[in-house]
Every structure is written in C-alpha cells, then in structure tokens.
Motif scaffolding. Sequence first.
Motif, PDB file in Angstrom:
ATOM      1  N   ASN A 151       6.394   3.719   4.252  1.00 43.47           N
ATOM      2  CA  ASN A 151       5.458   4.695   4.647  1.00 43.47           C
ATOM      3  C   ASN A 151       4.383   4.298   4.050  1.00 43.47           C
ATOM      4  O   ASN A 151       3.591   5.164   4.200  1.00 43.47           O
ATOM      5  CB  ASN A 151       5.951   5.990   4.473  1.00 43.47           C
ATOM      6  CG  ASN A 151       7.156   6.621   5.506  1.00 43.47           C
ATOM      7  OD1 ASN A 151       8.155   6.816   5.948  1.00 43.47           O
ATOM      8  ND2 ASN A 151       6.186   6.331   6.584  1.00 43.47           N
ATOM      9  N   GLN A 152       4.547   4.316   1.946  1.00 43.41           N
ATOM     10  CA  GLN A 152       3.620   3.727   1.484  1.00 43.41           C
ATOM     11  C   GLN A 152       3.102   2.751   1.182  1.00 43.41           C
ATOM     12  O   GLN A 152       2.179   2.375   0.505  1.00 43.41           O
ATOM     13  CB  GLN A 152       4.066   4.129   0.553  1.00 43.41           C
ATOM     14  CG  GLN A 152       4.822   5.085  -0.573  1.00 43.41           C
ATOM     15  CD  GLN A 152       5.143   6.251   0.621  1.00 43.41           C
ATOM     16  OE1 GLN A 152       6.551   5.437   0.769  1.00 43.41           O
ATOM     17  NE2 GLN A 152       5.117   7.212   1.787  1.00 43.41           N
ATOM     18  N   MET A 153       2.727   1.628   1.943  1.00 42.76           N
ATOM     19  CA  MET A 153       2.445   0.278   2.174  1.00 42.76           C
ATOM     20  C   MET A 153       0.897   0.415   1.796  1.00 42.76           C
ATOM     21  O   MET A 153       0.520  -0.081   1.139  1.00 42.76           O
ATOM     22  CB  MET A 153       2.703  -0.388   3.244  1.00 42.76           C
ATOM     23  CG  MET A 153       2.091  -1.463   2.883  1.00 42.76           C
ATOM     24  SD  MET A 153       2.355  -2.530   4.613  1.00 42.76           S
ATOM     25  CE  MET A 153       4.706  -2.717   4.169  1.00 42.76           C
ATOM     26  N   ALA A 154       0.336   1.479   2.479  1.00 44.46           N
ATOM     27  CA  ALA A 154      -0.917   1.914   2.839  1.00 44.46           C
ATOM     28  C   ALA A 154      -1.331   1.876   0.997  1.00 44.46           C
ATOM     29  O   ALA A 154      -2.717   1.237  -0.017  1.00 44.46           O
ATOM     30  CB  ALA A 154      -2.010   2.225   2.874  1.00 44.46           C
ATOM     31  N   GLU A 155      -0.893   2.577   0.299  1.00 47.78           N
ATOM     32  CA  GLU A 155      -0.944   3.039  -0.929  1.00 47.78           C
ATOM     33  C   GLU A 155      -1.166   2.115  -2.102  1.00 47.78           C
ATOM     34  O   GLU A 155      -1.209   1.776  -3.641  1.00 47.78           O
ATOM     35  CB  GLU A 155      -0.569   4.452  -1.988  1.00 47.78           C
ATOM     36  CG  GLU A 155      -0.535   5.605  -1.029  1.00 47.78           C
ATOM     37  CD  GLU A 155       0.109   6.800  -0.756  1.00 47.78           C
ATOM     38  OE1 GLU A 155       0.394   6.754  -1.941  1.00 47.78           O
ATOM     39  OE2 GLU A 155      -0.167   7.644  -0.082  1.00 47.78           O
ATOM     40  N   VAL A 156       0.681   1.452  -1.629  1.00 47.14           N
ATOM     41  CA  VAL A 156       0.784  -0.097  -2.881  1.00 47.14           C
ATOM     42  C   VAL A 156      -0.675  -1.009  -2.469  1.00 47.14           C
ATOM     43  O   VAL A 156      -0.580  -1.300  -3.721  1.00 47.14           O
ATOM     44  CB  VAL A 156       2.423   0.164  -1.983  1.00 47.14           C
ATOM     45  CG1 VAL A 156       2.469  -1.456  -2.571  1.00 47.14           C
ATOM     46  CG2 VAL A 156       3.090   0.542  -2.676  1.00 47.14           C
ATOM     47  N   VAL A 157      -0.779  -0.814  -1.828  1.00 50.12           N
ATOM     48  CA  VAL A 157      -1.625  -2.212  -1.260  1.00 50.12           C
ATOM     49  C   VAL A 157      -2.625  -2.048  -2.157  1.00 50.12           C
ATOM     50  O   VAL A 157      -3.651  -2.787  -3.258  1.00 50.12           O
ATOM     51  CB  VAL A 157      -2.103  -2.386  -0.036  1.00 50.12           C
ATOM     52  CG1 VAL A 157      -3.510  -3.045   0.083  1.00 50.12           C
ATOM     53  CG2 VAL A 157      -0.798  -3.306   0.748  1.00 50.12           C
ATOM     54  N   GLN A 158      -3.614  -0.754  -2.011  1.00 51.18           N
ATOM     55  CA  GLN A 158      -4.769   0.053  -2.721  1.00 51.18           C
ATOM     56  C   GLN A 158      -4.437   0.316  -4.392  1.00 51.18           C
ATOM     57  O   GLN A 158      -5.279  -0.671  -4.421  1.00 51.18           O
ATOM     58  CB  GLN A 158      -4.898   1.320  -2.049  1.00 51.18           C
ATOM     59  CG  GLN A 158      -6.340   1.587  -2.527  1.00 51.18           C
ATOM     60  CD  GLN A 158      -6.606   3.013  -2.314  1.00 51.18           C
ATOM     61  OE1 GLN A 158      -6.404   3.963  -0.796  1.00 51.18           O
ATOM     62  NE2 GLN A 158      -8.115   3.940  -2.663  1.00 51.18           N
TER      63      GLN A 158
END
Length: 439
Positions: A427-434
């Motif tokens: 669920n948090q992949m976008a934030e992890v990437v950023q």
Amino acid sequence: MYRQLIEALKAWKAKLNRKPLIIEGARQVGKTWLMKEFGRVAYKDSIYINFDANPQMETLFAKSLDAQHILAGIELYSGKKVDPENTLLIFDEVQEVPRALSSLKYFCENAPQYHIVCAGSLLGVALHQGTSFPVGKVDFLKLAPLSFVEFLQAVGQENFANQLLQQNYVMTNSFHDVYTEWLRKYYIVGGMPEAVQYFADTGDFTEVRAIQRRILNAYEQDFSKHAPSEIVPRLRMLWHSVPSQLAKENKKFIYGLVREGARAKEYETALMWLTDCGLLHKVSRISTPKIPLLAYEDLKAFKLFLLDVGLLGCMAGLSEQLLLNGSQLFVEFKGALTEQFVLQQLKLQEQLNIYYYTNERSTAEIDFVIDNGFSVVPVEVKAETNNKAKSLKTYMDKFQPQLALRVSMNQYRKDDNLINLPLYAVNQMAEVVQTTLQN
C-alpha cells in the motif's frame, strides 16, 4: 467502516474551483455508502436521488437543463430546501438519465456554489457509448475495494494499520507474523465492503464466500441486462477465463484460452466493456523501461486482473480452509493471488503508472514496472520467501535503475538500490519510492 477516499472528498469540498464530482468504480465497491457518509459527516443536510427507474427525475431533466429549474424540482421531490453551502446533492446511478449528466455542465458554469456528487455502477460504459458528457466541467475520483490497510482498520486492527501508514518498518518487522496472518485473511475476504463488514462482525469465512458468489452472480446478470446482446457470450467467456490466465507461469493474456481459435478483434468490445465498468484491470507490456512508460507500451501484449483478490479466489473455487493452511496459501494457484493482490494495491496509488516488462525473447519478465512521473522502478513479486530473482538481476544489470523493489513474504530490508518490501506493505509503495529517491 472508514474509507480513505473520504479525505479526498473533504478536500474537494474545500476547493475554491470546485466542480460537480463524479465517483467512478465497479458495482458494490461502496460508492452509495461513501456519498451518504460524506453527506452525514461534512454537511448539515444531504439530498439523495437514485436515477434508476425514476420517471419523475427523467421528466424533470428532459424539460430543461437550467440549474434553477432542476433545483426547484429537486426541492419538490425531496421536500427539502437546498442550501448552496450546507446541502450535498447526491445523484446515484446517474447514467440512467443521460441528461442529468449533461446538466453538470450548467451547474459548473452557472451555479458553481452548489455541491454535487454523482456515481453510477456502469458510468464508464455509458460514457464510451456516446452519452453527452460535460468535458472539463467535472472532477473525478475513483473508489476501489478496500485496501489491505482499510481492511485492517475495518477489523479493529487500527494500530497495525497505523504502523504501515507511518512506514515504521522496525515495528512491522517485529510483528511480521501477525501481519502475515492478517494478509492471509485478506486474500480470502478481499476488499468488497459487504464481505469485509460481515467478516469483521462474525469472522465467518464460509458466509464471506457466499457473499462473494452473490456479487459475482450480480456482475453476470449485469452482462445480460446492460451489455449489447451480441457481445454477452464473449463477455462471459472472457470473464471466466481470467483465473486460468493468471494461473499460467507467463500471465500474458492469451485469447486462445478464452476459446480455441479466438482472435483479438472478436473480443475487443467485450474487453473494453469489462474494463470500462471496473471489473477488470488491464496491465500492458512495455518494451523499454524509460520515462514516460506510455510511449513504450506494447498494445498487443497485456495481463488482465480482477478488481478484487477475494473475488478471484472465489471464482477459482479455492476453499477458505486451503488458503488458511499456513504458507500453502502463497504457493497454490501459482502465485496468481499474490500478483492480483499487489496489482490491486498499486491501482489505489494514482500517482503510479503501472506496466510490466519482458525482453523481446520473453526470457526475462518483471512482474510490474511503475513510474511516478520522475523515475522508472521495476517491481519483482514473489509469493513466498524465496528471493531468487534471475529476471530482476538481468534487468538491473542491463538498465541500471536508480531503485528496484522486490515484494515478498520477507521482512523489510534495504540493500543499496534494492528494497525488499513485505507484501503487506505494498500500500505504501508510492511513498517508499518517493522517499527513497529523494534521499
């Protein structure tokens, strides 16, 4: 039940340039409940109008699209006064009265002070069929089945959900087994609100499956009721082929598995219908992992996923007892449930564009390749704790990505430019990437 999209609805209410809002999403993902809940928590009053089999509303909108004429009719219909600042107007199944959709243009231009939210189970289909639509005069939001985090919140595990939202991986690693157990349950229950609510109330997996079967039956009834009669048989065949397509080692969609000798041209309309109404997600292949990925899309190669992992398990006939039997869950069905789960969580992160990659000889495949507008990130999905990923190593050697993700049942770990992300934290992949790329 808390839905994270309600925060986006509150932000929409506060916008200075607010336009009438359309909430998209498949049948039974909770659009009606969300609109009513938004009216309850954010407004003094709300007026709910269902346009399905509603001759009074059809007559009202047929007469004139003038905003004041429509508002006067709504006040007569509801017996309530419409206060521009304090009343939420809810138009449900709005595609059943196409002129109601057209009226949104005039509300936007001539009466922008009124707060209007709309939804319709087959709205995407209606728009592609040529319904007069107020282009540029409406805002959009998409509602999907509950995410894994929302599922945890719904079943009373808010503290565990919060650790994921805060990306507290020291803590999640400490409770890895607890998260894994809840993930198993989510694979069975999925994110359809009725199934989640029943499970939260009773813990009964058997009745959850019965609810999922009823939902699947309702979708098939929609085929006959709403789709053009000439494509209904193809809709059914394509729909029923998805579990077997995902069971393959190479999950690329093959028309020959729908029907022997089938060709793409025969099923184009059926495929568009199923994706338009939100029942299927289409993930296309890219030939080169460069920004923007859209420019390198291979239109002939794609994978298809259902809207919900619980529905996929039900459709495939996987028993809840089998799925609860320890790690067997993650090896049965050849990883189909796991890849479905990951795609479902990624689709909730609108800042990500999602594709997959294979080389020209199809000897190396990356399950998903995402871009956030700034960087391309390969995502290798493993159903178990086995982290041998020859394809990912080949990809990284060739393209030298700034960041790569391996998603598996292992705990969180970062090794140089490779992050091992637990499945339950997708669920948090976008934030992890950023966050990673910024640091």
